[in-house]
Design an enzyme around this catalytic site. Structure first.
Site, PDB file in Angstrom:
ATOM      1  N   THR A 331       0.857  -1.141   0.000  1.00 35.75           N
ATOM      2  CA  THR A 331       0.000   0.000   0.000  1.00 35.75           C
ATOM      3  C   THR A 331       0.912   1.214   0.000  1.00 35.75           C
ATOM      4  OG1 THR A 331      -1.537  -1.359   1.222  1.00 35.75           O
ATOM      5  CG2 THR A 331      -1.777   1.020   1.526  1.00 35.75           C
ATOM      6  N   ASN A 351      -3.480  -3.894  -2.901  1.00 28.60           N
ATOM      7  CA  ASN A 351      -3.339  -4.953  -1.902  1.00 28.60           C
ATOM      8  C   ASN A 351      -1.896  -5.445  -1.917  1.00 28.60           C
ATOM      9  OD1 ASN A 351      -3.948  -6.545   0.235  1.00 28.60           O
ATOM     10  ND2 ASN A 351      -4.896  -8.176  -0.944  1.00 28.60           N
ATOM     11  N   ASP A 373      -8.891  -9.490   0.825  1.00 27.14           N
ATOM     12  CA  ASP A 373      -9.175  -8.855   2.114  1.00 27.14           C
ATOM     13  C   ASP A 373     -10.547  -9.261   2.657  1.00 27.14           C
ATOM     14  OD1 ASP A 373      -6.809  -7.637   2.617  1.00 27.14           O
ATOM     15  OD2 ASP A 373      -7.384  -5.658   1.903  1.00 27.14           O
ATOM     16  N   SER A 402     -10.718  -3.257   5.313  1.00 25.77           N
ATOM     17  CA  SER A 402      -9.336  -2.784   5.161  1.00 25.77           C
ATOM     18  C   SER A 402      -8.757  -2.429   6.521  1.00 25.77           C
ATOM     19  CB  SER A 402      -9.345  -1.540   4.267  1.00 25.77           C
ATOM     20  OG  SER A 402      -8.073  -0.943   4.234  1.00 25.77           O
ATOM     21  N   GLY A 424       1.351  -1.316   5.027  1.00 29.80           N
ATOM     22  CA  GLY A 424       1.767  -2.366   5.966  1.00 29.80           C
ATOM     23  C   GLY A 424       0.688  -3.364   6.332  1.00 29.80           C
ATOM     24  N   GLY A 425      -0.367  -3.485   5.524  1.00 31.07           N
ATOM     25  CA  GLY A 425      -1.381  -4.508   5.793  1.00 31.07           C
ATOM     26  C   GLY A 425      -1.918  -4.388   7.209  1.00 31.07           C
TER      27      GLY A 425
HETATM   28  N1  GLY Z   1      -5.150  -4.417   1.416  1.00 28.65           N
HETATM   29  C1  GLY Z   1      -4.755  -4.044   2.704  1.00 28.65           C
HETATM   30  C2  GLY Z   1      -5.754  -3.231   3.422  1.00 28.65           C
HETATM   31  O1  GLY Z   1      -6.585  -2.593   2.800  1.00 28.65           O
HETATM   32  O2  GLY Z   1      -5.761  -3.233   4.622  1.00 28.65           O
END
Ligand code: GLY
Length: 522
Positions: A331, A351, A373, A402, A424-425
């Site tokens: 991201t 993603n 997700d 998200s 950073g997910g």
């Molecule tokens: N794809 C990672 C997020 O949206 O949290």
């Protein structure tokens, strides 16, 4: 306008995360009316999506399908989001703000070390798709070297269509046809109608008060804002400053708070147009008090002993929506601040790095794999190890949950003090939390606040992750308290922040963890 221009330019210069066919969230503070709004341009599941679409014949989650196939792409939101922001809040024309991106794509730009390394490291995945292979590597398959020019003619043509026709230049006509043709060829679901029906949603940001400061961040379908405020509420009950930054006592409290927030995330967070997310209950100060009172200050709680804490059956929060008829770890984040005090905090993503690796031939851009997700199967973690259930199950035109947490912190007078966010997910929320605490509690300048080591816990796996720089003495105390500590071989987050200093100076700070970022004075 700087935010929209940056968004388009990143689609050219940062193909791993900047994007046209991904999605994101933009929190905007308008200085004039002292108003803060949240733009949701997250991807939507195509109309033909089904709850079980990522399960194999045995009923197990099929990672290949949800991460790397054409089915992994949600209906893109980025172009609609950027055009909407420009039309409603910008000062220049769309043509003016896209022009730099068109030039970067058409004339090329010198590849930096970061882009060169990043593309080379993803050769295997990207070269499986012939369009990606032709776009991101030289004709003979060689890698672009630092300093060489990277030209993207098809992408420039797509940007020209958007510049000329606005959203229709992407969601209808030639670009839309190229997307739909490729989806059909590869077995993806995105149709002409899905593209035409894509909508940006303007939402109320989720805001909370931490001591004297107000913090506003992205509401659902991001879990970021809700859990950021929830964690700050719990932490507010302790004198964190006296514990000392990254002391064992401080990290223990952070960890226990994170553990409880991510347990709630697994049950109660999803797209609010499909699921009645109990936001007010989660961010209520009394709920924070009750969670805090359950935290031992001397002993780690096993994650198996923590359950989502509201005592509500998540299934009862499902809305009977007529799906779709409502508006409904890689991201990138940027923050902008103009001389009048208008502030934008924007996080956007495909993603994964380079999404699912599938480029649209003739259109020059990569598709997202945001469908991963969603929670493919209750109890089975997604790529970030995050758990989910009914709240985040796949449904047509639903937006996947998200963790992106674009955030703005205000002072007592309601003026912006700090704008921040991170990639950073699953670690995004805890990264933003620690950055805000570093500034508000530990009174660090934004450069220091962005650099000091971070920790992360997300309930499951029950591991306290830490970056290098946390003292071994501290880790040994945490281990004795019962934490399963684990150093990370990657970094936790990479913020891009702007802070108003005590003398009114506006200070930008790129996170030193990842290359290729910078701060530009206004
Ligand atoms: N794809 C990672 C997020 O949206 O949290």
């Amino acid at each position: 306008y700087a935010a929209v221009a940056t968004g388009f330019a990143l689609a050219v210069t940062l193909p791993r995360a900047g994007n046209l066919a991904g999605g994101g969230f933009m929190v905007i503070h308008l200085a004039g009316g002292k108003k803060t709004i949240a733009l949701d341009y997250r991807e939507m599941a195509p109309m033909a999506s089904e709850r079980s679409m990522f399960l194999d014949k045995k009923g197990d989650a099929d990672k290949q399908l949800s991460r790397y196939s054409a089915l992994s792409s949600g209906v893109p939101g980025t172009v609609a989001g950027l055009v909407h922001a420009q039309a409603n809040y910008g000062t220049l024309t769309l043509k003016e703000v896209i022009q730099p991106a068109i030039m970067l794509a058409r004339d090329g730009f010198p590849v930096n070390v970061d882009l060169s390394n990043s593309l080379a490291s993803r050769f295997e995945r990207l070269s499986k798709n012939s369009a990606s292979k032709s776009y991101f590597f030289k004709e003979n398959g060689e890698f672009y070297q630092p300093g060489e020019f990277f030209v993207q003619t098809h992408l420039a043509n797509t940007l020209e269509r958007i510049s000329k026709d606005g959203v229709s230049g992407f969601y209808e006509g030639h670009t839309a046809q190229l997307i739909v043709d490729e989806m059909r060829r590869l077995g993806g679901l995105i149709s002409e109608d899905d593209l035409k029906n894509y909508r940006v949603v303007t939402r109320e940001p989720v805001c909370g008060i931490f001591h004297k400061n107000t913090i506003c961040a992205m509401p659902p379908p991001s879990s970021g804002g809700v859990h950021l405020i929830q964690m700050l509420n719990i932490l507010e009950g302790w004198d964190l400053k006296s514990l000392g930054h990254n002391s064992a006592a401080y990290i223990h409290r952070l960890t226990e708070v994170m553990r409880r927030a991510y347990a709630d995330r697994s049950a109660y967070l999803g797209d609010p147009d499909f699921y009645s997310v109990p936001i007010d209950q989660i961010v209520h100060k009394e709920y924070a008090d009750s969670l805090r009172s359950g935290i031992s200050l001397v002993k780690a709680t096993a994650s198996t002993d923590i359950q989502p804490g509201l005592g509500i059956d998540p299934e009862t929060l499902i809305l009977n929506s007529g799906h779709g008829d409502k508006e409904s770890s890689e991201t990138t984040h940027f923050s902008t601040w103009d001389r009048w005090g208008n502030v934008v905090s924007n996080t956007t993503t495909l993603n994964f790095s380079y999404g699912n690796g599938i480029s649209i031939p003739g259109a020059g851009f990569l598709m997202n794999n945001e469908m991963d997700d969603f929670s493919a199967k209750p109890g089975t973690p997604n790529a970030f190890g995050l758990l989910g259930g009914a709240a985040n199950a796949v449904e047509p035109y639903k937006r996947p949950l998200s963790s992106m947490t674009p955030a703005i912190v205000f002072d007592e007078k309601g003026l912006p003090l700090l704008v921040t966010g991170s990639p950073g997910g699953s670690t995004i929320i805890t990264t933003v939390l620690q950055t805000i605490l570093n500034v508000l509690v530990f009174e660090m300048g934004i450069a220091e606040a962005s650099s000091v080591p971070r920790i992360h816990h997300q309930w499951f796996p029950d591991k306290l992750l830490f970056e290098s720089g946390v003292s071994p003495d501290t880790l040994s105390i945490l281990s004795d308290m019962g934490h399963d500590i684990s150093d990370v071989d990657y970094v936790i987050g990479a913020t891009q922040s702007i802070q108003r200093g005590s003398n009114g100076t506006i200070l930008g700070a790129p996170d030193p963890r990842r290359p290729g970022a910078g701060a530009v004075p206004q």
